[in-house]
Write an enzyme that holds these catalytic residues in place. Structure first.
Site, PDB file in Angstrom:
ATOM      1  N   ARG A   1      -4.926   0.916  -7.296  1.00  0.00           N
ATOM      2  CA  ARG A   1      -3.760   1.501  -6.613  1.00  0.00           C
ATOM      3  C   ARG A   1      -3.163   2.638  -7.437  1.00  0.00           C
ATOM      4  NH1 ARG A   1      -2.132  -1.923  -2.324  1.00  0.00           N
ATOM      5  NH2 ARG A   1      -2.461  -4.136  -2.679  1.00  0.00           N
TER       6      ARG A   1
ATOM      7  N   ASP B   1      -5.527   1.655  10.194  1.00  0.00           N
ATOM      8  CA  ASP B   1      -6.964   1.394  10.356  1.00  0.00           C
ATOM      9  C   ASP B   1      -7.167   0.798  11.750  1.00  0.00           C
ATOM     10  OD1 ASP B   1      -9.656   0.981   9.690  1.00  0.00           O
ATOM     11  OD2 ASP B   1      -9.255  -0.892   8.654  1.00  0.00           O
TER      12      ASP B   1
ATOM     13  N   LYS C   1      -7.233   6.432  10.623  1.00  0.00           N
ATOM     14  CA  LYS C   1      -8.669   6.358  10.966  1.00  0.00           C
ATOM     15  C   LYS C   1      -8.775   6.140  12.483  1.00  0.00           C
ATOM     16  CE  LYS C   1      -9.889   3.596   6.827  1.00  0.00           C
ATOM     17  NZ  LYS C   1     -10.464   2.289   6.417  1.00  0.00           N
TER      18      LYS C   1
ATOM     19  N   VAL D   1     -11.313   3.661   1.716  1.00  0.00           N
ATOM     20  CA  VAL D   1     -10.723   4.559   0.720  1.00  0.00           C
ATOM     21  C   VAL D   1      -9.808   3.799  -0.239  1.00  0.00           C
ATOM     22  CG1 VAL D   1     -10.855   6.648   2.148  1.00  0.00           C
ATOM     23  CG2 VAL D   1      -8.860   5.162   2.357  1.00  0.00           C
TER      24      VAL D   1
ATOM     25  N   ASP E   1      -5.712  -0.138  -2.314  1.00  0.00           N
ATOM     26  CA  ASP E   1      -6.444  -0.957  -3.277  1.00  0.00           C
ATOM     27  C   ASP E   1      -7.851  -1.333  -2.818  1.00  0.00           C
ATOM     28  OD1 ASP E   1      -5.331  -2.780  -1.221  1.00  0.00           O
ATOM     29  OD2 ASP E   1      -6.249  -4.324  -2.472  1.00  0.00           O
TER      30      ASP E   1
ATOM     31  N   GLY F   1       0.766  -1.253   0.000  1.00  0.00           N
ATOM     32  CA  GLY F   1       0.000   0.000   0.000  1.00  0.00           C
ATOM     33  C   GLY F   1       0.791   1.295   0.000  1.00  0.00           C
TER      34      GLY F   1
END
Ligand code: IMP
Ligand code: MG
Length: 180
Positions: free
Chosen positions: A170, A108, A136, A158, A164, A49
């Protein structure tokens, strides 16, 4: 830049533009350049990511530094964190006694970051710093410290700019949120 797009039948809307991302990264890099001057830190990107954020951030870094990557898996193709973190690629660098800077796309649940911290601290780095583009806070389920945060967002799904949806999207230049 498209304001809306459809992926797997879901609609996403523009959330953070390319321009806002760029501006924020410049500010983060400025702080890091100041903080780590004279220390030759190792920037560690968390794959997959963070690859785009990492590439943009590192080009704003003007101090001496090294680069390495860790690859983790957790999500599979789901939209919620499985909490099962696995190490797919370990570090190459010897980080004992080094200042390390973890570069993540998003925090997250925070479980991946907890795993990364435990893994890194076992090797006795001189310091451990976390930079995440997105955070988040309402989703966090672990006790983690984030030193540099790009944007704090609601607990929404998101995509884009490295993030992704079932491995796709991506390559989007901006960040998009899923519309409910
Ligand atoms: P955590 O362990 O729950 O904090 O999640 C960490 C990883 O899940 C992140 O590094 C991302 O790769 C992925 N992830 C978390 N939230 C999202 C999202 O909204 N979109 C895409 N990927 C996400
Ligand atoms: Mg990630």
């Amino acid at each position: 830049m498209a304001k809306n797009l459809k992926v797997n039948g879901d609609t996403f809307e523009l959330m953070i533009s390319e321009r806002r991302i760029k501006t924020r990264i410049k500010a983060l890099a400025k702080d890091l350049n100041k903080r780590f001057k004279g220390q030759t830190p190792v920037f560690i990107g968390i794959l997959n990511g963070s690859f785009i954020f990492f590439a943009d951030l590192i080009r704003e870094i003007t101090i001496d530094c090294e680069v390495d990557f860790l690859k983790l898996s957790s999500y599979g193709d789901a939209k919620i964190s499985s909490g099962n973190v696995r190490l797919l690629k370990d570090l190459n660098a010897d980080i004992a006694g080094r200042h390390i800077i973890i570069v993540e796309d998003i925090v997250d649940s925070g479980l991946s970051m907890q795993y990364i911290r435990d893994l890194a601290l076992k090797q006795n780095p001189a310091s451990f710093t976390v930079v995440t583009l997105l955070y988040k806070p309402a989703s966090v389920k672990s006790d983690i410290q984030l030193d540099y945060v790009g944007f704090t967002i609601d607990p929404e799904f998101v995509i884009g700019y490295g993030l992704d949806y079932a491995q796709r999207e991506r390559n989007l230049r901006a960040i998009y949120r899923m519309k409910s």
